[in-house]
Motif scaffolding. Structure first.
Motif, PDB file in Angstrom:
ATOM      1  N   GLU A 124      -9.867  -1.501  13.378  1.00 37.14           N
ATOM      2  CA  GLU A 124      -8.968  -2.138  14.339  1.00 37.14           C
ATOM      3  C   GLU A 124      -9.694  -2.481  15.634  1.00 37.14           C
ATOM      4  OE1 GLU A 124      -4.529  -0.813  13.953  1.00 37.14           O
ATOM      5  OE2 GLU A 124      -5.837   0.917  13.691  1.00 37.14           O
ATOM      6  N   LEU A 131      -3.020  -3.229  21.246  1.00 35.18           N
ATOM      7  CA  LEU A 131      -4.036  -2.809  20.277  1.00 35.18           C
ATOM      8  C   LEU A 131      -4.992  -1.787  20.901  1.00 35.18           C
ATOM      9  CD1 LEU A 131      -5.165  -3.128  17.417  1.00 35.18           C
ATOM     10  CD2 LEU A 131      -6.604  -4.984  18.264  1.00 35.18           C
ATOM     11  N   LYS A 148      -3.301   1.473  21.065  1.00 37.44           N
ATOM     12  CA  LYS A 148      -3.135   2.025  19.714  1.00 37.44           C
ATOM     13  C   LYS A 148      -4.434   2.684  19.246  1.00 37.44           C
ATOM     14  CE  LYS A 148      -2.508   1.762  15.034  1.00 37.44           C
ATOM     15  NZ  LYS A 148      -3.469   1.924  13.959  1.00 37.44           N
ATOM     16  N   GLY A 191      -1.188  -1.545  10.676  1.00 40.90           N
ATOM     17  CA  GLY A 191      -0.120  -0.806  11.356  1.00 40.90           C
ATOM     18  C   GLY A 191       1.040  -0.520  10.417  1.00 40.90           C
ATOM     19  N   TRP A 192       1.456  -1.555   9.729  1.00 39.96           N
ATOM     20  CA  TRP A 192       2.620  -1.398   8.859  1.00 39.96           C
ATOM     21  C   TRP A 192       2.310  -0.488   7.662  1.00 39.96           C
ATOM     22  CZ3 TRP A 192       4.169  -4.951   4.368  1.00 39.96           C
ATOM     23  CH2 TRP A 192       5.402  -4.539   3.833  1.00 39.96           C
ATOM     24  N   ASP A 219      -0.815   2.893   8.773  1.00 34.65           N
ATOM     25  CA  ASP A 219      -0.150   3.887   9.620  1.00 34.65           C
ATOM     26  C   ASP A 219       1.142   4.347   8.952  1.00 34.65           C
ATOM     27  OD1 ASP A 219      -1.774   2.161  11.814  1.00 34.65           O
ATOM     28  OD2 ASP A 219      -1.493   4.212  12.514  1.00 34.65           O
ATOM     29  N   GLU A 275       2.719   7.995  16.285  1.00 32.12           N
ATOM     30  CA  GLU A 275       2.505   7.152  15.108  1.00 32.12           C
ATOM     31  C   GLU A 275       3.608   6.131  14.861  1.00 32.12           C
ATOM     32  OE1 GLU A 275      -0.014   6.557  13.345  1.00 32.12           O
ATOM     33  OE2 GLU A 275      -1.351   8.206  13.814  1.00 32.12           O
ATOM     34  N   HIS A 286       2.815   2.997  16.295  1.00 31.31           N
ATOM     35  CA  HIS A 286       1.754   2.281  15.589  1.00 31.31           C
ATOM     36  C   HIS A 286       2.318   1.433  14.465  1.00 31.31           C
ATOM     37  CE1 HIS A 286      -1.434   5.465  16.853  1.00 31.31           C
ATOM     38  NE2 HIS A 286      -0.829   4.893  17.861  1.00 31.31           N
ATOM     39  N   GLN A 287       3.234   2.037  13.720  1.00 32.70           N
ATOM     40  CA  GLN A 287       3.783   1.285  12.602  1.00 32.70           C
ATOM     41  C   GLN A 287       4.636   0.128  13.103  1.00 32.70           C
ATOM     42  OE1 GLN A 287       6.596   3.107   9.944  1.00 32.70           O
ATOM     43  NE2 GLN A 287       5.787   1.992   8.190  1.00 32.70           N
ATOM     44  N   GLN A 306       4.357  -1.578  15.951  1.00 34.41           N
ATOM     45  CA  GLN A 306       3.582  -2.700  16.486  1.00 34.41           C
ATOM     46  C   GLN A 306       2.941  -3.490  15.355  1.00 34.41           C
ATOM     47  OE1 GLN A 306      -0.124  -3.096  17.003  1.00 34.41           O
ATOM     48  NE2 GLN A 306      -0.400  -1.472  15.481  1.00 34.41           N
ATOM     49  N   GLY A 307       2.565  -2.804  14.265  1.00 39.91           N
ATOM     50  CA  GLY A 307       1.975  -3.509  13.133  1.00 39.91           C
ATOM     51  C   GLY A 307       2.995  -4.411  12.469  1.00 39.91           C
TER      52      GLY A 307
END
Ligand SMILES: [Fe+2]
Ligand SMILES: [Fe+2]
Lengths: 278, 320
Positions: free
Chosen positions: B54, B70, B73, B127-128, B131, B160, B163-164, B166-167
């Motif tokens: 990343e 980012l 993250k 992220g999706w 994470d 976390e 993180h998911q 934002q992805g």
């Protein structure tokens, strides 16, 4: 769209001030964005995990400052009748059009921030030189008659106090650490010193805004900057170079070759996929 | 086995069964300690190596806002690495030793990070999916039997979910964008889907450590259970994106109330584990380079700290 309420006719001098204010704000924005961009290269590659986090934090702070300045500049541009900046699109200016769609010659950052990261010593020294300057700048900017600049500076000053402390400590640690670290930071001093003076020479847009108390007279910061530098360098057992030829021009858009590469990388997606939302 | 050791083991297992956390000073079977050291250090390394794919896009993030998100993250992952190295230290192994094991190639990290990040959409897919998969594992680990590990996980899990999100948001924006952006989005999902499923590890029937780890409550769900949970979740979420998962066998099964899915290519998995993934070399080299080039910095910091200490004690002597 006029820059003032319609009951006040716009005078040429007001327009001139707005143009200079736009340039000045972009200069402040570009300085912080380019340094943020460079510092962020350390993320994941730092010498110590805690310091990886610290330099990344500084990058984030600077990026936040850049965004505030760009947003203000965009506001000024969109309110202004004249467009001093060549925008690719006729769309209103935003923080992103300003960061991503201006070219090399339109950037007004000082040459110092576009100097390459080099080793940890060079990155540290660049940060110290800049944070020392930025601290004095933002402190004075709190008296600016421009409300937006004042507010940004006020918020940013807290961050810069930490940047200055952190980088000062590292300059001392490296200067008074091992023979190798001392050599490395000395080398960084020699490499970066030619880019110090530019910080303290007012560009036209700075000079033009001094008399109405909008901009900070950067020439007036030099003594205090030197005082702090001497204090830290003494503790770091470092000497201050003398009679070094000073390079300048960045603030007027005359950059080193490196900026082109920084922008090419940074602006790649916006350039390759124009008119897209990200 | 002596009577005494047997007693220790019994009371240890009783504690675990009673959901009492094991703390660093408590007696624990040597194998439990070793398993934990292996697992926590692998987990820590994964956070640190995970910064690289990343980090690769920080300089090219397409907007200032995305860049800021980012950076923070990736920085979070560094923080996770720190928490985990510290909880590893409670088991009697220093951060330095642990990091040396990574750099020498002795220790493993999650294979997912040996895949390249080729487009901006990969930031969304990581992220999706990556994470996302990590979260399922980490939520489970919040209840793991070793106290310091469980507590580190609680802190990590808080970060976390951002993180998911934002992805997914990156992908959602792409999925509503131009044709080129939509294609970029689907391509990233295609490339990251199967490796994400492999993140849960081999099938239960092939997994060597699962039984013992379940008994010690280090793990609380099996690889296959977690993987199924992940697939069920993603199969629904992908609909919001108007994209598809690259598995023609993916189908809702009304009987099991789960999604059926296609065969995972385990030969690819083992190949990457063995070091033959697309980026194994680059990732390890990047870590080694950072470590080696940081050597003089760490030495300088230590030397300076030493000087300060001796100056301070000399100062104290003078004062006395
Ligand atoms: Fe993490
Ligand atoms: Fe994460």
């Amino acid at each position: 769209m006029p820059i003032t309420n319609s009951e006040f006719p716009i005078t040429n001098s007001q327009l001139l001030i707005t143009n200079q204010l736009i340039n000045y704000t972009l200069h402040l924005a570009d300085n912080t964005l380019i340094l943020a961009q460079q510092n962020s290269e350390w993320c994941g590659h730092g010498p110590i995990l805690e310091q990886d986090i610290a330099i990344t934090n500084i990058s984030l702070d600077l990026l936040g400052q850049a965004r505030n300045f760009y947003q203000y500049a965009a506001e000024l541009i969109n309110q202004s009748t004249s467009q001093p900046i060549n925008l690719l699109t006729s769309q209103p200016a935003t923080e992103d059009t300003l960061a991503y769609l201006r070219d090399n010659r339109e950037f007004r950052n000082c040459l110092l921030v576009e100097q390459e990261n080099g080793d940890w010593a060079k990155t540290i020294l660049r940060q110290f030189v800049f944070s020392n300057y930025q601290y004095l700048l933002y402190e004075k900017m709190q008296d600016s008659k421009d409300e937006a600049l004042r507010a940004i500076a006020e918020k940013a000053l807290k961050e810069v106090i930490y940047h200055l402390k952190w980088s000062s400590e590292w300059v001392i640690r490296l200067g008074d650490g091992t023979e190798e670290s001392n050599q490395r930071i000395n080398k960084a001093v020699i490499e970066l010193w030619p880019y110090v003076d530019e910080l303290f020479i007012n560009a036209a847009y700075e000079s033009a805004l001094i008399s109405n108390n909008i901009s900070v007279d950067v020439a007036s910061l030099k003594n205090l900057w030197m005082q702090k530098t001497k204090e830290i360098f003494a503790e770091a057992t470092l000497g201050i170079p003398e009679n070094i030829f000073a390079h300048k021009g960045g603030k007027q858009g005359m950059h080193t070759e490196r900026l082109g590469y920084i922008l090419a990388e940074m602006q790649f997606l916006q350039r390759a996929y124009p008119n897209s939302v990200w | 086995m002596s009577m005494q050791l047997h007693d220790f083991e019994n009371s240890f297992q009783q504690k675990v069964d009673a959901e009492i956390k094991i703390e660093p000073k408590d007696w624990m079977p040597e194998a439990y300690r070793k398993t934990l050291i292996r697992q926590i250090s692998q987990h820590a390394h994964s956070e640190i190596v995970g910064m690289l794919p990343e980090g690769n896009w920080i300089s090219r993030a397409p907007s200032l806002k995305r860049k800021a998100i980012l950076i923070s993250k990736v920085q979070d992952e560094a923080g996770h690495g720190l928490y985990l190295y510290s909880s590893c230290e409670t088991l009697g192994i220093t951060r330095e030793e642990t990091i040396n094991d990574l750099n020498s190639g002795k220790a493993k990290y999650s294979s997912i990070f040996n895949y390249p990040t080729l487009t901006w959409a990969d930031m969304g897919a990581i992220g999706w999916l990556v994470d996302g998969a990590a979260i399922l594992n980490q939520v489970m680990l919040c209840r793991t039997s070793y106290g310091p590990y469980a507590r580190a996980m609680v802190r990590i899990c808080k970060e976390e979910s951002f993180h998911q999100r934002q992805g997914f948001d990156i992908l959602l924006t792409l999925s509503r964008g131009t044709d080129a952006q939509k294609a970029m989005c689907q391509d990233a999902i295609n490339r990251w889907w199967w490796p994400s499923l492999m993140m849960f590890g081999p099938k239960d029937s092939e997994s060597t450590n699962t039984d013992q780890s379940m008994k010690w409550k280090i793990k609380r769900k099996t690889n296959d259970e977690l993987r199924q949970q992940f697939i069920d979740m993603c199969a629904e979420q992908v609909k919001i994106l108007n994209m598809h998962l690259p598995d023609k066998d993916l189908k809702w099964n009304t009987e099991t109330q789960h999604y059926d899915f296609g065969e995972i290519d385990w030969s690819e998995f083992w190949n990457v584990v063995k070091g033959n993934g697309p980026c194994n070399k680059q990732r390890l080299e990047a870590r080694r380079k950072a470590h080696e080039e940081g050597e003089w910095v760490r030495e300088a910091a230590a030397a300076y700290a030493e000087k300060r200490k001796s100056r301070a004690s000399a100062g104290n002597l003078e004062a006395a």
